[in-house]
Design an enzyme around this catalytic site. Structure first.
Site, PDB file in Angstrom:
ATOM      1  N   ASP A 321       0.860  -1.175   0.000  1.00  0.00           N
ATOM      2  CA  ASP A 321       0.000   0.000   0.000  1.00  0.00           C
ATOM      3  C   ASP A 321       0.899   1.229   0.000  1.00  0.00           C
ATOM      4  O   ASP A 321       2.078   1.147   0.359  1.00  0.00           O
ATOM      5  CB  ASP A 321      -0.890  -0.001   1.258  1.00  0.00           C
ATOM      6  N   HIS A 322       0.363   2.347  -0.427  1.00  0.00           N
ATOM      7  CA  HIS A 322       1.059   3.616  -0.271  1.00  0.00           C
ATOM      8  C   HIS A 322       0.745   4.154   1.123  1.00  0.00           C
ATOM      9  O   HIS A 322      -0.341   4.689   1.357  1.00  0.00           O
ATOM     10  CB  HIS A 322       0.607   4.625  -1.333  1.00  0.00           C
ATOM     11  N   TRP A 472      -5.281   4.006   0.512  1.00  0.00           N
ATOM     12  CA  TRP A 472      -6.303   3.061   0.035  1.00  0.00           C
ATOM     13  C   TRP A 472      -5.917   2.473  -1.309  1.00  0.00           C
ATOM     14  O   TRP A 472      -6.754   2.277  -2.191  1.00  0.00           O
ATOM     15  CB  TRP A 472      -7.682   3.732  -0.037  1.00  0.00           C
ATOM     16  N   HIS A 473      -4.625   2.152  -1.458  1.00  0.00           N
ATOM     17  CA  HIS A 473      -4.116   1.566  -2.698  1.00  0.00           C
ATOM     18  C   HIS A 473      -3.610   0.146  -2.456  1.00  0.00           C
ATOM     19  O   HIS A 473      -2.550  -0.244  -2.946  1.00  0.00           O
ATOM     20  CB  HIS A 473      -2.986   2.434  -3.263  1.00  0.00           C
ATOM     21  N   LEU A 474      -4.342  -0.646  -1.706  1.00  0.00           N
ATOM     22  CA  LEU A 474      -3.916  -2.003  -1.384  1.00  0.00           C
ATOM     23  C   LEU A 474      -3.808  -2.844  -2.658  1.00  0.00           C
ATOM     24  O   LEU A 474      -4.661  -2.769  -3.543  1.00  0.00           O
ATOM     25  CB  LEU A 474      -4.904  -2.653  -0.417  1.00  0.00           C
TER      26      LEU A 474
END
Length: 545
Positions: A321-322, A472-474
């Site tokens: 994630d980021h 929220w970049h899983l």
């Protein structure tokens, strides 16, 4: 007939058609696509373009026809609502024992219906690394660039070498941005970061830069991937969109996927797929459903009493994630947010010797922070932030089932900042945010810096650990590749079984530079292309132009 009347007539025709298709749900379809997000919507549309193919698109959430989804500036209202899965990470010792919340879309359109609408293609090195991992040049940057140009309907300055026109995906630079956004770009230039007309194109081939953000919104309204791809086809007899249906497992006959089992309105239903099942449920639910279906690490499945269909130890591993950090300034004079509330973006390198950006920074026109740092520093009534992030973390997390019941929650062990190199990058990112935020072009917008201020050493590390949250970049939990931890091959077929593919952020071997919606669209296009090839389905006229 007016445009409004035509739109209303189409909407009513669509509603009636889907009502009938849902009421007379078939026992089997040619293809079942699970998840209507940024990849699943693409796959469903491309398959349904062939009128002889029946497609079932399954979504756990409900309608996207609500103001919080439609109005671009209302996206924060979706967070914590019934349109948000509202996942919670496990307590993490690397961030002072805190748990990070993870928002993911539970609505038609998935994440593309609740996100900040940023269109970021991914860096050249990201896509070339995909091609290397998969052993397939179709995933290379050069190939993907052609696909981006084909699907885009770019409304900025014409650039035929990099941008497309007339495609399904409307994209434009944030129009008439808040003055804070160009000042942020100028602030980046003031500290030596180059600036570009757009973050997609030459900037994604370089060391990085700053730009006004490309957004998926038009005239103040969200352009979700679902609305661009699926909605125009929902009046057709061969595409059924089934909402409020939770996919609990894939069914198998030996090693062959035969369909899905879903929970809907208090019932458990089994629906067959004559040809294939495609999982596009996102980086949390896709590996969860795979494991519930008997695909995962043998020891983990057997411990829960789940039958083993295929031993794939990589399922649920490689979670990325980021990880993000809020740096906040109080406004000198409050300005109302515009567009999507985030209109400038920066990619840069924490160290000169790196070959691609490892830092991500987004300007946002509202103040926000984690509860821990808000309690320590306070939040101004009017302020703005630079949300910094680690673009390519070394830390890896994992997902685990908490029980054998499909309704048992999944355990998210994100493990962010476990690798000390990530902490070094995070600190460098925060320092870049402070340099930009306190630069001359932004001084007219600053009454005071709220956080972090002049913290150093251990105090700055503690700020970072308390600030750590999610973009929220899983992704990455069912990765594409050829090693023992890979889950899918270059055609996105799940190893060890047949008639089952994955098409979503799960398949990313490594996280892309920037927001992940655009790469997920490419993943959906690649999956659809592979399916059409395997089953001899004609490409659409759009694909041939």
């Amino acid at each position: 007939m007016s445009v409004t009347s035509e739109f209303d007539e189409f909407a009513e025709r669509l509603r009636r058609n889907q009502h009938e298709l849902g009421r007379e749900l078939r026992l089997q379809y040619d293809f079942i696509v699970c998840g209507s997000g940024s990849s699943g919507s693409v796959v469903a549309r491309r398959l349904a373009e062939n009128p002889n193919v029946s497609v079932l698109l399954i979504e756990a959430g409900s309608s996207d026809d609500v103001p919080a989804v439609i109005q671009a500036n209302q996206w924060p209202l979706n967070l914590g609502s019934e349109r948000d899965w509202g996942f919670q990470g496990e307590p993490n010792p690397h961030i002072n024992g805190r748990s990070i919340p993870y928002s993911m879309g539970k609505v038609l359109g998935g994440g593309s219906s609740i996100n900040v609408m940023v269109w970021a293609r991914g860096h050249k090195q990201d896509w070339d690394s995909f091609a290397s991992a998969a052993g397939d040049p179709a995933w290379s940057y050069d190939s993907v660039l052609k696909l981006y140009r084909r699907i885009e309907d770019w409304r900025g300055t014409p650039d035929p070498d990099y941008r497309g026109a007339g495609g399904l995906v409307f994209v434009e630079p944030a129009p008439d941005p808040n003055p804070l956004a160009p000042a942020t770009v100028n602030g980046a230039r003031a500290i030596g970061i180059p600036t570009y007309e757009t973050p997609n194109g030459r900037m994604m081939e370089s060391d990085g830069g700053a730009s006004i953000t490309d957004v998926r919104a038009r005239n103040g309204l969200r352009e979700s991937i679902f609305r661009s791809y699926v909605y125009p086809y929902m009046d057709r007899p061969n595409l059924t969109v089934l909402t409020e249906a939770l996919v609990v497992r894939v069914t198998f006959d030996g090693k062959r996927a035969t369909g899905v089992e879903i929970a809907r309105k208090g019932e458990m239903l089994k629906i067959a797929a004559c040809l294939e099942v495609v999982l596009s449920l996102g980086a949390i639910h896709t590996p969860k459903v795979l494991m519930q279906s008997g695909i995962g690490d043998r020891a983990d499945l057997e411990r829960l009493g789940l039958p083993v269909v295929a031993h794939l130890p990589g399922v649920g591993q490689n979670l990325q994630d980021h990880v993000a950090f809020d740096c906040i300034w109080e406004y000198q004079e409050s300005l109302p947010p515009r567009n999507t509330m985030s209109e400038a973006i920066i990619f840069w390198k924490s160290r000169s010797e790196l070959t691609c950006p490892d830092i991500l920074i987004c300007e946002a026109e509202v103040p926000k922070s984690t509860p821990e740092n808000a309690a320590r520093f306070g939040l101004p009534s009017a302020g703005w932030i630079l949300l910094g992030g680690v673009a390519h973390p070394r830390s890896r997390g994992r997902l685990r089932l908490s029980g054998r019941d499909p309704l048992d929650p999944v355990r998210i062990e994100a493990n962010v900042l476990a690798d000390m190199d990530d902490m070094k990058t995070a600190i460098a990112c925060v320092e870049f945010c402070r340099e930009i935020g306190n630069s001359a072009p932004l001084r007219p917008f600053v009454k005071r810096e709220v956080m972090p201020g002049t913290l150093k050493s251990a105090e700055l590390e503690d700020f970072v650990r308390n600030a750590a949250t999610s973009f929220w970049h899983l992704c990455g939990t069912a990765k594409m590749g050829r090693d023992g931890m890979s889950v899918v091959d270059s055609q996105l077929k799940v190893y060890g079984v047949t008639n089952l593919r994955v098409a979503d952020a799960s398949i990313m071997p490594r996280i892309t530079t920037g927001n992940t919606m655009a790469p997920c669209v490419i993943i959906g296009e690649r999956a659809a292309e592979a399916l059409r090839t395997d089953y001899g389905l004609a490409a659409s006229r759009h694909e041939l132009t």
